[in-house]
Design an enzyme around this catalytic site. Structure first.
Site, mmCIF file in Angstrom:
data_model
loop_
_atom_site.group_PDB
_atom_site.id
_atom_site.type_symbol
_atom_site.label_atom_id
_atom_site.label_comp_id
_atom_site.label_asym_id
_atom_site.label_seq_id
_atom_site.Cartn_x
_atom_site.Cartn_y
_atom_site.Cartn_z
ATOM 1 N N CYS A 1 -9.912 32.958 -2.063
ATOM 2 C CA CYS A 1 -10.961 31.977 -1.802
ATOM 3 C C CYS A 1 -11.776 32.365 -0.560
ATOM 4 O O CYS A 1 -12.475 33.368 -0.590
ATOM 5 C CB CYS A 1 -10.339 30.585 -1.699
ATOM 6 N N TYR A 2 -11.684 31.622 0.545
ATOM 7 C CA TYR A 2 -12.434 32.039 1.742
ATOM 8 C C TYR A 2 -12.066 33.472 2.118
ATOM 9 O O TYR A 2 -12.919 34.250 2.564
ATOM 10 C CB TYR A 2 -12.130 31.102 2.918
ATOM 11 N N ASP B 1 19.775 20.407 8.526
ATOM 12 C CA ASP B 1 19.374 21.466 9.458
ATOM 13 C C ASP B 1 20.376 21.661 10.588
ATOM 14 O O ASP B 1 20.826 22.784 10.840
ATOM 15 C CB ASP B 1 17.990 21.171 10.059
ATOM 16 N N HIS C 1 -7.031 29.789 -6.290
ATOM 17 C CA HIS C 1 -5.792 29.750 -5.487
ATOM 18 C C HIS C 1 -4.572 30.078 -6.342
ATOM 19 O O HIS C 1 -4.070 29.207 -7.054
ATOM 20 C CB HIS C 1 -5.630 28.364 -4.860
ATOM 21 N N GLU D 1 -1.641 30.430 -5.313
ATOM 22 C CA GLU D 1 -0.414 29.892 -4.708
ATOM 23 C C GLU D 1 -0.069 28.484 -5.176
ATOM 24 O O GLU D 1 1.017 27.998 -4.918
ATOM 25 C CB GLU D 1 -0.525 29.933 -3.174
ATOM 26 N N LYS E 1 12.769 24.782 4.508
ATOM 27 C CA LYS E 1 13.871 23.858 4.203
ATOM 28 C C LYS E 1 14.753 24.346 3.039
ATOM 29 O O LYS E 1 15.973 24.294 3.123
ATOM 30 C CB LYS E 1 13.269 22.496 3.850
ATOM 31 N N GLY F 1 -9.901 28.694 3.281
ATOM 32 C CA GLY F 1 -10.228 27.941 4.495
ATOM 33 C C GLY F 1 -11.449 27.074 4.250
ATOM 34 O O GLY F 1 -12.180 27.283 3.287
#
Ligand code: XMP
Length: 525
Positions: free
Chosen positions: A90-91, A239, A182, A184, A381, A63
């Site tokens: 991180c944060y 979708d 990070h 991710e 998606k 964050g």
């Protein structure tokens, strides 16, 4: 009431969002590992929520705030007392440290971008760090100003980087882990492995699959709809198509689809949608052929926002008119996806500027007073695409490039006329055919032709021509928020220009748009 959550039947991981730009990526990586997870802002996660959601593990996101600032965000203390594994990023790492008795300081060397973490003395190469450091060091992506300066009791250091002496830390007994970088993002090549180790260690079995999702979604749609009728607006996009086929499997003929054909579709597109749903799937379909109405309303309109608003307003009117024909439908199906639902934490505050008035079926439910069926609310998606495959939708449909609600109207700057639409459709079909022939379709996020409102002088044979110019647009992107132009070869561009000019009467000049987004947008209007 919307469709009840399917998640209740699965193992669940909670992501507490402290507002990082990349929080969604944590969820993406976990879903790829067949783990069900949800993102919730830190200020919405209280004790009652934790009891209800009952996560099997928790990840605290990064964050923009500084934990050293007064009133900076914290996770509820209860979260550390539930006996479930926690990973702070991180944060999230810094919040964890101050909440568990360690210390964080501001004002050290900030570290942004690529960094290398090396093992700390006596580190263990197991648990969530199993398989790391095989090459001696790990490349990671850092983005921080503050850093941990004293560990909370129970933690030990596993890895360090030049500016983050506590880059990787662990309290193995409590199964608490934290990293300054990070995991991710793609720039941390072994990050996925770390996340995978974390979820395995937390006991996740990978029970979130599209085959299971399909069966449960069908059961829940039946439960929600009972004997009722559902209408679904079809756009021809992935979708709404997947939602329609899924609901049709659940309730059969009690689903009616309405396809509002605004006359702004691509070459043969309306026929393809109608034949696929009506003929192939036998789904009752109302083909609202309203091209004249839309084109009439667009006569003399050249301002992009007025075009968008005119189309959006008519779309709702036409949909409502045809939905009324179905008689007694009390449910409206929508292809809402998880990214539309996530309530991200905003630190900037205030509404952002409107760049374009996006048009979709939003706003309809309030107007029509119907109950919503949203069977894709929990999916990203690419999960929708996987579900589409599970339902047997053809690959040609599933892999289609996005197409905007206002259709070709926003690819035709200036006034839209039937003549211009006809030229545009044919040029666009040649360009897309070229892309298919060269095997490039799947490498491109979106490609189309924009017909420019200028005529230019040319010479064909021995005659002078005075015809339209067009622009080719093809971009790569991950989510449509940012984009880069596709680097076609000169041969490809030359061949495509020649084909368009030879095959499409009305165009005598072809250009290639090499603007990225930002500063451009993908569509021209
Ligand atoms: P822009 O032009 O804003 O487009 O860079 C980003 C993505 O959104 C699509 N787009 C729309 N999709 N309704 C939609 O459903 C709209 O009104 C709309 N306008 C743009 C665009 O095609 C691209 O994929």
């Amino acid at each position: 009431m919307t469709t009840p959550p399917i998640a209740a039947a699965h193992q669940r991981l909670l992501i507490v969002d402290f507002g990082s730009q990349v929080t969604q990526l944590i969820a993406r990586r976990l879903r790829e590992l067949n783990v069900y997870c949800e993102i919730h802002p830190f200020n919405a996660v209280d004790e009652a929520f934790l009891d209800g959601f009952a996560p099997q593990a928790v990840i605290l996101s990064g964050g923009p705030a500084s934990v050293t600032a007064p009133d900076s965000p914290r996770a509820p203390q209860r979260l550390f007392e539930m006996g479930v594994p926690v990973l702070g990023i991180c944060y999230g790492q810094q919040a964890m440290m101050v909440q568990l008795g360690g210390a964080v300081e501001a004002g050290h060397h900030a570290e942004f971008g690529r960094a290398f973490v090396v093992p700390a003395e006596g580190h263990r190469n197991d648990g969530i760090f199993a398989g790391l450091f095989d090459g001696g060091r790990e490349q990671v992506w850092m983005s921080h100003g503050d850093r941990v300066t004293a560990l909370a009791p129970g933690f030990e250091v596993i890895g360090t980087s030049p500016n983050a002496p506590f880059a990787m830390i662990a309290d193995e007994a409590r199964r608490f882990y934290a990293v300054q970088f990070h995991p991710e993002v793609h720039h941390t090549p072994n990050g996925r492995r770390m996340l995978e180790n974390f979820v395995r260690l937390a006991g996740f079995t990978g029970d979130w699959t599209m085959a299971a999702y399909r069966d449960e979604a069908i059961r829940l749609i039946r439960e929600q709809v009972g004997d009722g009728k559902v209408i679904c607006g079809l756009s021809g996009g992935v979708d709404s198509s997947v939602a329609a086929v899924l609901i049709h499997e659940a309730i059969g003929e009690r689903l009616t689809c309405v396809f509002v054909d605004h006359g702004l579709m691509r070459l043969n597109e309306a026929d393809q949608v109608v034949s696929m749903f009506r003929d192939h799937y036998n789904i009752p379909l109302i083909h609202a052929d309203e091209g004249d109405l839309f084109l009439g309303a667009l006569t003399g309109v050249s301002d992009p926002e007025v075009k968008r608003k005119t189309i959006g307003r008519l779309f709702i009117d036409v949909f409502q008119k045809h939905a009324a024909e179905v008689g007694g439908a009390e449910f409206l199906a929508q292809g809402t996806l998880y990214p539309d639902v996530i309530e991200s934490v905003s630190f900037s505050g205030g509404p952002s500027v409107t760049i374009k008035s996006h048009h979709n079926v939003g706003g309809l439910p309030e107007k029509m007073g119907m109950k919503l069926v949203e069977p894709l609310r929990e999916l990203f998606k690419d999960e929708v695409r996987a579900l589409g495959r599970e339902l047997g939708l053809p690959e040609s449909f599933i892999g289609r490039h996005p197409f905007p609600g206002p259709g070709l109207a926003i690819r035709c700057p200036g006034e839209v006329t039937p003549e211009k639409l006809d030229i545009l459709r044919r040029a666009d079909a040649v360009f897309i055919d070229q892309i298919h022939r060269h095997g490039l379709y799947d490498a491109i996020w979106q490609a189309f032709v924009a017909l420019l409102p200028v005529r230019t002088v040319g010479v064909m044979g021995d005659s002078r021509t005075y015809d339209y110019a067009c622009a080719l647009r093809a971009v790569t992107s991950v989510d449509g928020m940012t984009a880069d132009y596709y680097p076609f070869t000169h041969e490809f561009l030359g061949e495509t220009a020649t084909r368009i000019i030879n095959e499409v009467r009305g165009i005598n000049r072809v250009t290639y748009d090499i603007t990225s987004k930002p500063p451009g947008t993908i569509e021209w209007e």
